[in-house]
Design an enzyme around this catalytic site. Structure first.
Site, PDB file in Angstrom:
ATOM      1  N   ASN A 268       6.640  -0.816  -0.707  1.00 21.24           N
ATOM      2  CA  ASN A 268       5.781   0.273  -0.215  1.00 21.24           C
ATOM      3  C   ASN A 268       4.334   0.078  -0.664  1.00 21.24           C
ATOM      4  O   ASN A 268       3.393   0.297   0.107  1.00 21.24           O
ATOM      5  CB  ASN A 268       6.298   1.622  -0.713  1.00 21.24           C
ATOM      6  CG  ASN A 268       7.266   2.277   0.253  1.00 21.24           C
ATOM      7  OD1 ASN A 268       7.252   1.979   1.444  1.00 21.24           O
ATOM      8  ND2 ASN A 268       8.099   3.159  -0.243  1.00 21.24           N
TER       9      ASN A 268
ATOM     10  N   ASP B  29       9.059   2.718   5.884  1.00 20.61           N
ATOM     11  CA  ASP B  29       9.978   3.448   6.764  1.00 20.61           C
ATOM     12  C   ASP B  29      10.609   2.517   7.791  1.00 20.61           C
ATOM     13  O   ASP B  29      11.810   2.605   8.082  1.00 20.61           O
ATOM     14  CB  ASP B  29       9.240   4.585   7.472  1.00 20.61           C
ATOM     15  CG  ASP B  29       8.882   5.725   6.528  1.00 20.61           C
ATOM     16  OD1 ASP B  29       9.398   5.737   5.389  1.00 20.61           O
ATOM     17  OD2 ASP B  29       8.082   6.598   6.934  1.00 20.61           O
TER      18      ASP B  29
ATOM     19  N   GLU C 119      15.816   4.929  -1.095  1.00 19.98           N
ATOM     20  CA  GLU C 119      16.175   3.616  -0.567  1.00 19.98           C
ATOM     21  C   GLU C 119      17.635   3.266  -0.860  1.00 19.98           C
ATOM     22  O   GLU C 119      18.026   2.103  -0.841  1.00 19.98           O
ATOM     23  CB  GLU C 119      15.261   2.534  -1.161  1.00 19.98           C
ATOM     24  CG  GLU C 119      15.364   2.334  -2.643  1.00 19.98           C
ATOM     25  CD  GLU C 119      14.431   3.236  -3.452  1.00 19.98           C
ATOM     26  OE1 GLU C 119      14.154   2.890  -4.615  1.00 19.98           O
ATOM     27  OE2 GLU C 119      13.977   4.273  -2.922  1.00 19.98           O
TER      28      GLU C 119
END
Length: 211
Positions: free
Chosen positions: A107, A116, A143
């Protein structure tokens, strides 16, 4: 001598399909029938629209919006239902827990939108490796994903887990600017009942510790 009703479909002269209620009435002592048709097409359309709305609400309640797999609530409901069923029948229930490795770093490097996209792709990869309709792939949180495998031994679960792990490790993930990301990995833990004497909570905890 009482009216008889049938709900049916008819085709009108413009070849439109209509929903109708057909009522047949025979007067006592008569050989002839009185047949009446009542158009209920609008009512049936309204019922169909309401049913569709209810189905959408149901899906919102049980499907994870981002990944389109089962959410935590549906996983818990399915676990409870299958646990009770398989305990009665003396059949195994196995669980796979998957955690995407170093996802915070992913991320940070590529941004949350690409994060995403990555989670959606991982969910799809897991689903492709879980073949049966009775199995449940769910997003457990963040996750983390789970796979619930009713009537599956620990050895069979290991095969599925290896297949999921290998497919993700060899996959290529695309960012929104077309960059290809390779060698993304996941860590997997598995557990199975009744191989070990524990309750539903223990099934989850054992798989979680195995991570």
């Amino acid at each position: 001598p009482l009216p008889t009703e049938y709900e049916c479909l008819i085709v009108d002269k413009l070849k439109n399909i209509k929903h109708v209620v057909m009522k047949i009435y025979t007067q006592p002592g008569q050989d002839t029938n009185i047949v009446s048709f009542f158009d209920i097409t609008k009512r049936k359309e309204a019922e169909a629209a309401l049913q569709e709305a209810h189905e959408k609400l149901r899906l919102v309640a049980v499907i994870d919006e981002l990944t389109q797999v089962a959410n935590r609530r549906q996983f818990n409901e399915k676990l409870n239902r299958e646990w009770n069923r398989l305990k009665r029948e003396g059949l195994p229930l196995s669980l796979i827990m998957c955690d995407v490795d170093c996802f915070k770093l992913y991320n940070d490097n590529y941004g949350h939108q690409n994060g995403d996209r990555c989670l959606r792709a991982i969910a799809d990869a897991i689903k492709q490796n879980v073949k049966r309709s009775i199995d449940v792939v769910a997003r457990y949180g963040g996750e983390e994903f789970t796979v619930l495998l009713p009537e599956t031994s620990i050895e069979e679960t290991q095969v599925v887990a290896d297949r999921i792990r290998d497919s993700i490790e060899t996959a290529e993930f695309k960012t929104d600017n077309g960059q290809t990301i390779r060698n993304l990995t996941i860590t997997i833990g598995i557990s199975s009942f009744p191989d070990k004497s524990f309750d539903q909570r223990g099934l989850i905890q054992t798989a979680d510790l195995a991570l």
